[in-house]
Design a protein around this motif. Structure first.
Motif, short mmCIF file in Angstrom:
data_model
loop_
_atom_site.label_atom_id
_atom_site.label_comp_id
_atom_site.label_asym_id
_atom_site.label_seq_id
_atom_site.Cartn_x
_atom_site.Cartn_y
_atom_site.Cartn_z
N GLU A 150 -2.20 1.25 -12.03
CA GLU A 150 -2.80 0.81 -13.29
C GLU A 150 -1.95 -0.25 -13.96
N HIS A 151 -0.62 -0.11 -13.87
CA HIS A 151 0.28 -1.11 -14.48
C HIS A 151 0.12 -2.44 -13.76
N GLN A 152 0.02 -2.41 -12.45
CA GLN A 152 -0.21 -3.64 -11.70
C GLN A 152 -1.50 -4.31 -12.15
N ALA A 153 -2.57 -3.52 -12.28
CA ALA A 153 -3.86 -4.07 -12.70
C ALA A 153 -3.79 -4.65 -14.11
N ARG A 154 -3.02 -3.99 -15.00
CA ARG A 154 -2.89 -4.48 -16.37
C ARG A 154 -2.15 -5.82 -16.39
N LEU A 155 -1.11 -5.96 -15.60
CA LEU A 155 -0.38 -7.22 -15.53
C LEU A 155 -1.28 -8.33 -14.98
N GLU A 156 -2.08 -8.00 -13.99
CA GLU A 156 -2.99 -9.00 -13.41
C GLU A 156 -4.02 -9.44 -14.45
N SER A 181 0.52 -10.10 -10.98
CA SER A 181 1.55 -9.07 -11.09
C SER A 181 2.68 -9.44 -10.14
N PRO A 182 3.94 -9.24 -10.56
CA PRO A 182 5.05 -9.56 -9.66
C PRO A 182 5.18 -8.58 -8.49
N PHE A 183 4.46 -7.46 -8.56
CA PHE A 183 4.47 -6.52 -7.43
C PHE A 183 3.04 -6.13 -7.07
N GLN A 184 2.86 -5.73 -5.82
CA GLN A 184 1.56 -5.31 -5.33
C GLN A 184 1.72 -4.03 -4.51
N VAL A 185 0.94 -3.02 -4.85
CA VAL A 185 0.89 -1.81 -4.02
C VAL A 185 0.00 -2.14 -2.83
N VAL A 186 0.55 -2.01 -1.62
CA VAL A 186 -0.18 -2.44 -0.42
C VAL A 186 -0.68 -1.28 0.44
N ALA A 187 -0.14 -0.08 0.23
CA ALA A 187 -0.57 1.08 1.01
C ALA A 187 -0.03 2.35 0.39
N LEU A 188 -0.65 3.47 0.74
CA LEU A 188 -0.19 4.79 0.30
C LEU A 188 0.13 5.63 1.53
N PHE A 189 1.12 6.49 1.37
CA PHE A 189 1.48 7.43 2.43
C PHE A 189 1.65 8.82 1.83
N SER A 190 1.15 9.83 2.53
CA SER A 190 1.34 11.21 2.07
C SER A 190 1.80 12.09 3.22
N ASP A 191 2.69 13.03 2.88
CA ASP A 191 3.18 13.99 3.88
C ASP A 191 2.42 15.31 3.79
N ARG A 192 1.33 15.33 3.01
CA ARG A 192 0.52 16.55 2.88
C ARG A 192 -0.95 16.20 2.99
N ALA A 202 -4.02 11.49 -1.98
CA ALA A 202 -3.78 10.12 -1.52
C ALA A 202 -5.07 9.43 -1.08
N VAL A 203 -5.89 10.12 -0.30
CA VAL A 203 -7.12 9.50 0.20
C VAL A 203 -8.04 9.13 -0.97
N TRP A 204 -8.14 10.02 -1.95
CA TRP A 204 -9.00 9.76 -3.10
C TRP A 204 -8.49 8.57 -3.90
N ILE A 205 -7.18 8.49 -4.12
CA ILE A 205 -6.60 7.37 -4.86
C ILE A 205 -6.81 6.07 -4.09
N GLY A 206 -6.61 6.14 -2.77
CA GLY A 206 -6.84 4.96 -1.95
C GLY A 206 -8.27 4.48 -2.03
N LYS A 207 -9.21 5.42 -2.04
CA LYS A 207 -10.63 5.08 -2.14
C LYS A 207 -10.92 4.42 -3.48
N GLN A 208 -10.34 4.95 -4.55
CA GLN A 208 -10.58 4.41 -5.88
C GLN A 208 -10.08 2.98 -6.03
N HIS A 209 -8.97 2.68 -5.34
CA HIS A 209 -8.31 1.38 -5.54
C HIS A 209 -8.33 0.49 -4.29
N ASP A 210 -9.15 0.85 -3.32
CA ASP A 210 -9.31 0.05 -2.11
C ASP A 210 -7.97 -0.21 -1.42
#
Length: 260
Positions: free
Chosen positions: A32-38, A44-55, A60-68
């Motif tokens: 959300e902070h990245q989106a607000r800066l954009e 934004s000076p940073f970009q979230v490019v992927a998510l990883f979960s150990d469970r 994680a899948v739901w968040i990834g779906k929400q934010h492509d």
């Protein structure tokens, strides 16, 4: 004395992979902070490019779906169970982390944001990406033995039981000692609120006080300091000298940079 930025903005936007185990509330706030800066600044000076979960049960899948965002899930319990070992087995954990690094490397990450990642990172993961973690305590506070006083899973409970009137969240570099990495930033203070009915000498009341105040600290501490740390890291404001000491805007921060 020559200083080297922990991340050089000349490389372009800082690429972040989010590591999470549960609800991912910290990860959501970072995105959300990245989106607000954009929205506010055009980029934004940073970009979230992927998510990883150990469970497998994480959000994680739901968040990834929400934010492509692409999501990789590798269940640590299943990994260890298949090999007939405990999740505390160091050799298995290093193998798991090696495979995690291989899975994340194609995304070209500069930084791994440990956003509620409950597995202790081992050498392959620590050495492959600059890891940034948030901890629900002021890690600059030390005990009589000179060590950090409020580490571990129940830092908020320990701080309340010790009579602390204020709580803070800290970001630090992920290093081999759990909650022992070099400090980056410390959140503004959040006042401890205790209900009159609570007797902190009673375990149930202490647990209730912990839960209540930890949620408040998450909102006013974690969700403030973690995104801000990544933003300033991406802008090149954090640097390191030849001895590994950290600086913020050229000023030494042996106990982290304090907000507020």
């Amino acid at each position: 004395m020559a200083l080297k930025p922990l991340f050089d903005p000349a490389q372009g936007p800082m690429r972040v992979v989010g590591l999470m185990s549960g609800s991912g509330s910290n990860m959501r706030k970072i995105i959300e902070h990245q989106a607000r800066l954009e929205s506010e600044q055009g980029q934004s000076p940073f970009q979230v490019v992927a998510l990883f979960s150990d469970r497998a049960s994480s959000q994680a899948v739901w968040i990834g779906k929400q934010h492509d965002l692409p999501v990789i899930t590798r269940d640590l319990e299943g990994f260890c169970s298949k090999r007939g070992v405990s999740r505390k087995d160091l050799e298995a954990r290093e193998e798991f982390d090696q495979e995690t690094v291989r899975a994340l490397s194609p995304f070209g990450p500069h930084v791994a944001a440990y956003a509620g990642y409950m597995s202790i990172a081992t050498r392959p993961l620590i050495e492959s990406f600059l890891g940034i973690n948030v901890h629900p305590a002021d890690l600059s506070i030390k005990g009589s033995n000179g060590e950090r006083r409020y580490t571990g899973e129940h830092a908020v409970r320990d701080a309340i039981a010790s009579g602390e009137r204020w709580l803070r969240s800290s970001t630090h570099i992920v290093e081999p000692v759990v909650d022992g990495g070099r400090l980056l930033m410390i959140s503004p203070p959040v006042e401890v609120i205790l209900q009159k009915k609570w007797d902190l000498g009673q375990k149930e009341d202490l647990f209730a006080a912990e839960s209540f105040n930890q949620e408040r600290l998450k909102e006013k501490g974690d969700w403030v300091v973690f995104p801000k740390t990544l933003e300033d890291l991406a802008l090149g404001r954090f640097a390191v000298d030849e001895e590994g000491l950290l600086y913020y805007d050229g000023v030494p921060i042996p106990q982290g940079y304090r907000l507020g």
